[in-house]
Scaffold this motif. Sequence first.
Motif, PDB file in Angstrom:
ATOM      1  N   SER A 198      42.636  45.962  44.208  1.00  0.00           N
ATOM      2  CA  SER A 198      41.585  44.950  44.075  1.00  0.00           C
ATOM      3  C   SER A 198      41.127  44.871  42.626  1.00  0.00           C
ATOM      4  CB  SER A 198      40.405  45.294  44.987  1.00  0.00           C
ATOM      5  OG  SER A 198      40.828  45.203  46.332  1.00  0.00           O
ATOM      6  N   LYS A 199      40.983  43.628  42.152  1.00  0.00           N
ATOM      7  CA  LYS A 199      40.641  43.348  40.747  1.00  0.00           C
ATOM      8  C   LYS A 199      39.485  44.232  40.287  1.00  0.00           C
ATOM      9  CE  LYS A 199      39.891  39.165  37.945  1.00  0.00           C
ATOM     10  NZ  LYS A 199      39.825  37.690  38.077  1.00  0.00           N
ATOM     11  N   LEU A 200      39.745  44.948  39.206  1.00  0.00           N
ATOM     12  CA  LEU A 200      38.759  45.922  38.730  1.00  0.00           C
ATOM     13  C   LEU A 200      37.666  45.250  37.900  1.00  0.00           C
ATOM     14  CD1 LEU A 200      38.904  49.104  38.989  1.00  0.00           C
ATOM     15  CD2 LEU A 200      39.367  49.087  36.554  1.00  0.00           C
TER      16      LEU A 200
ATOM     17  N   LEU B 191      35.634  42.025  37.102  1.00  0.00           N
ATOM     18  CA  LEU B 191      35.260  40.695  37.603  1.00  0.00           C
ATOM     19  C   LEU B 191      34.865  39.789  36.435  1.00  0.00           C
ATOM     20  CD1 LEU B 191      33.270  41.636  40.830  1.00  0.00           C
ATOM     21  CD2 LEU B 191      35.685  41.011  40.609  1.00  0.00           C
ATOM     22  N   PHE B 192      35.232  38.511  36.529  1.00  0.00           N
ATOM     23  CA  PHE B 192      35.121  37.579  35.399  1.00  0.00           C
ATOM     24  C   PHE B 192      33.865  36.725  35.560  1.00  0.00           C
ATOM     25  CE2 PHE B 192      36.938  33.701  33.150  1.00  0.00           C
ATOM     26  CZ  PHE B 192      36.777  34.256  31.889  1.00  0.00           C
ATOM     27  N   ARG B 193      32.855  37.063  34.755  1.00  0.00           N
ATOM     28  CA  ARG B 193      31.548  36.389  34.901  1.00  0.00           C
ATOM     29  C   ARG B 193      31.600  34.902  34.584  1.00  0.00           C
ATOM     30  NH1 ARG B 193      27.605  40.828  34.473  1.00  0.00           N
ATOM     31  NH2 ARG B 193      28.903  42.591  33.933  1.00  0.00           N
TER      32      ARG B 193
ATOM     33  N   ILE C 264      43.719  41.654  31.877  1.00  0.00           N
ATOM     34  CA  ILE C 264      44.584  41.777  30.685  1.00  0.00           C
ATOM     35  C   ILE C 264      43.782  41.944  29.403  1.00  0.00           C
ATOM     36  CG2 ILE C 264      46.448  40.460  31.758  1.00  0.00           C
ATOM     37  CD1 ILE C 264      45.930  38.161  29.832  1.00  0.00           C
ATOM     38  N   ARG C 265      42.461  41.721  29.477  1.00  0.00           N
ATOM     39  CA  ARG C 265      41.629  41.934  28.292  1.00  0.00           C
ATOM     40  C   ARG C 265      41.235  43.407  28.132  1.00  0.00           C
ATOM     41  NH1 ARG C 265      39.843  37.118  25.963  1.00  0.00           N
ATOM     42  NH2 ARG C 265      40.059  35.295  27.306  1.00  0.00           N
ATOM     43  N   PHE C 266      41.721  44.273  29.006  1.00  0.00           N
ATOM     44  CA  PHE C 266      41.330  45.685  28.982  1.00  0.00           C
ATOM     45  C   PHE C 266      42.571  46.561  28.783  1.00  0.00           C
ATOM     46  CE2 PHE C 266      38.253  43.146  31.112  1.00  0.00           C
ATOM     47  CZ  PHE C 266      37.046  43.607  30.602  1.00  0.00           C
TER      48      PHE C 266
ATOM     49  N   GLY D 210      42.196  29.558  46.325  1.00  0.00           N
ATOM     50  CA  GLY D 210      41.720  29.166  45.002  1.00  0.00           C
ATOM     51  C   GLY D 210      40.329  29.733  44.781  1.00  0.00           C
ATOM     52  N   TYR D 211      39.629  29.160  43.795  1.00  0.00           N
ATOM     53  CA  TYR D 211      38.302  29.675  43.426  1.00  0.00           C
ATOM     54  C   TYR D 211      37.174  29.012  44.216  1.00  0.00           C
ATOM     55  CZ  TYR D 211      38.973  33.263  40.052  1.00  0.00           C
ATOM     56  OH  TYR D 211      39.256  34.469  39.490  1.00  0.00           O
ATOM     57  N   ASP D 212      37.406  28.736  45.501  1.00  0.00           N
ATOM     58  CA  ASP D 212      36.353  28.138  46.328  1.00  0.00           C
ATOM     59  C   ASP D 212      35.404  29.255  46.784  1.00  0.00           C
ATOM     60  OD1 ASP D 212      34.811  26.496  47.804  1.00  0.00           O
ATOM     61  OD2 ASP D 212      36.391  25.822  49.171  1.00  0.00           O
TER      62      ASP D 212
ATOM     63  N   PRO E  35      50.569  33.890  42.575  1.00  0.00           N
ATOM     64  CA  PRO E  35      49.388  33.907  41.684  1.00  0.00           C
ATOM     65  C   PRO E  35      48.138  34.536  42.332  1.00  0.00           C
ATOM     66  CG  PRO E  35      50.083  31.637  42.206  1.00  0.00           C
ATOM     67  CD  PRO E  35      50.875  32.548  43.087  1.00  0.00           C
ATOM     68  N   GLU E  36      47.089  34.593  41.536  1.00  0.00           N
ATOM     69  CA  GLU E  36      45.790  35.105  42.001  1.00  0.00           C
ATOM     70  C   GLU E  36      45.173  34.134  43.025  1.00  0.00           C
ATOM     71  OE1 GLU E  36      42.847  35.090  38.870  1.00  0.00           O
ATOM     72  OE2 GLU E  36      41.526  36.477  39.933  1.00  0.00           O
ATOM     73  N   LEU E  37      44.484  34.660  44.011  1.00  0.00           N
ATOM     74  CA  LEU E  37      43.729  33.872  45.005  1.00  0.00           C
ATOM     75  C   LEU E  37      44.515  32.655  45.509  1.00  0.00           C
ATOM     76  CD1 LEU E  37      40.049  34.013  43.591  1.00  0.00           C
ATOM     77  CD2 LEU E  37      41.066  35.380  45.413  1.00  0.00           C
TER      78      LEU E  37
ATOM     79  N   ALA F 251      47.502  35.501  38.222  1.00  0.00           N
ATOM     80  CA  ALA F 251      46.329  34.965  37.530  1.00  0.00           C
ATOM     81  C   ALA F 251      46.009  33.545  37.969  1.00  0.00           C
ATOM     82  CB  ALA F 251      46.577  34.986  36.023  1.00  0.00           C
ATOM     83  N   GLU F 252      44.755  33.165  37.651  1.00  0.00           N
ATOM     84  CA  GLU F 252      44.334  31.739  37.647  1.00  0.00           C
ATOM     85  C   GLU F 252      43.716  31.552  36.268  1.00  0.00           C
ATOM     86  OE1 GLU F 252      42.746  29.466  40.652  1.00  0.00           O
ATOM     87  OE2 GLU F 252      43.293  30.789  42.305  1.00  0.00           O
ATOM     88  N   TRP F 253      44.561  31.451  35.267  1.00  0.00           N
ATOM     89  CA  TRP F 253      44.094  31.446  33.875  1.00  0.00           C
ATOM     90  C   TRP F 253      43.949  29.998  33.398  1.00  0.00           C
ATOM     91  CZ3 TRP F 253      43.291  36.059  31.095  1.00  0.00           C
ATOM     92  CH2 TRP F 253      42.919  35.887  29.761  1.00  0.00           C
ATOM     93  N   PRO F 254      42.775  29.644  32.870  1.00  0.00           N
ATOM     94  CA  PRO F 254      42.549  28.254  32.447  1.00  0.00           C
ATOM     95  C   PRO F 254      43.334  27.864  31.194  1.00  0.00           C
ATOM     96  CG  PRO F 254      40.478  29.379  32.899  1.00  0.00           C
ATOM     97  CD  PRO F 254      41.543  30.447  32.838  1.00  0.00           C
ATOM     98  N   LEU F 255      43.685  26.600  31.153  1.00  0.00           N
ATOM     99  CA  LEU F 255      44.431  26.038  30.020  1.00  0.00           C
ATOM    100  C   LEU F 255      43.654  26.197  28.709  1.00  0.00           C
ATOM    101  CD1 LEU F 255      46.912  24.367  29.145  1.00  0.00           C
ATOM    102  CD2 LEU F 255      45.617  22.303  29.700  1.00  0.00           C
TER     103      LEU F 255
HETATM  104  O1  AKG Z   1      39.776  36.098  30.592  1.00  0.00           O
HETATM  105  C1  AKG Z   1      39.937  34.871  30.697  1.00  0.00           C
HETATM  106  O2  AKG Z   1      39.826  34.118  29.728  1.00  0.00           O
HETATM  107  C2  AKG Z   1      40.291  34.245  32.013  1.00  0.00           C
HETATM  108  C3  AKG Z   1      40.091  35.180  33.158  1.00  0.00           C
HETATM  109  C4  AKG Z   1      40.127  34.505  34.460  1.00  0.00           C
HETATM  110  O3  AKG Z   1      40.262  33.307  34.537  1.00  0.00           O
HETATM  111  C5  AKG Z   1      40.039  35.282  35.683  1.00  0.00           C
HETATM  112  O4  AKG Z   1      39.947  36.522  35.639  1.00  0.00           O
HETATM  113  O5  AKG Z   1      40.072  34.675  36.761  1.00  0.00           O
END
Ligand code: AKG
Length: 258
Positions: free
Chosen positions: A109-111, A113-115, A147-149, A46-48, A40-42, A168-172
């Motif tokens: 590298s992730k193009l 970035l997720f604000r 994946i949104r692009f 994780g997201y620390d 998975p991502e990171l 990914a680290e995609w939230p539930l």
């Molecule tokens: O696009 C989303 O809803 C989640 C994206 C996300 O969690 C991420 O890029 O780390």
Amino acid sequence: MKIACLQMNITFGDPEANYDRAANFLKKASDAGCELAVLPELWTTGYDLTRLDEIADKGAERAKSFLAHAAKMYGMHIVGGSVANDTGSGVKNTMIVVDKTGHVIHEYSKLHLFRLMNEEKYLIDGDSDGLFELAGEKMAGFICYDIRFPEWFRKQVLNGARILFVPAEWPLARLDHWRTLLIARAIENQAYVVACNRSGSDPDNQFAGHSIIVGPWGEVIAEAGESEEILIGDVDFKAIDEIRRRIPVFEDRRTAFY
Ligand SMILES: O=C(O)CCC(=O)C(=O)O
């Protein structure tokens, strides 16, 4: 090609625990006869993000040597998810790909970035593409929010990518977006999508799991639940050619208009 998504939990800000967990998952994927494993991502931190000064991997050297060693030991290709990569002029969210002989063959590298998760405050964005070749096939890497692009996916597919990997680290909370977008990326590109999410939670999010392998017709070949799991599926490259003959989307594009 038998592929494993290593849907692991990630201990927040604790690389030692996460390396141990990843080593265990990689061994299990190899024992199951998989030819390629995806993390998975990171997966090391994780997201620390507030502690990246301490825990980011300088030049991603530790992750590269760990992944290269595992790939060689098991004779298994590894799409090494992504790690916090301290480049010396900012931290990137970097995917490392190693082939089964233990050579690092690509970094992406992730193009985007997720604000919503403050990435732009702590990370710098990538500036090159995720296209690589393994076992004589072109493939490409994307990371989570990418994946949104759809235009970013299309570009890699036009350059020949036939498996599209998404650590990914995609939230539930947005599980429905995850599934819908990944299936759409597979259908519109007539390619395999292999998406490896994490399970578990961190102080801010509960993560969705639901790693998924989608075929070029949009069919779900394998899908995990929410908990830790090794998800295994088979990818048959011939199916891509057959589907592209059946509906010749790439020949029918009207590139004079877009
Ligand atoms: O696009 C989303 O809803 C989640 C994206 C996300 O969690 C991420 O890029 O780390």
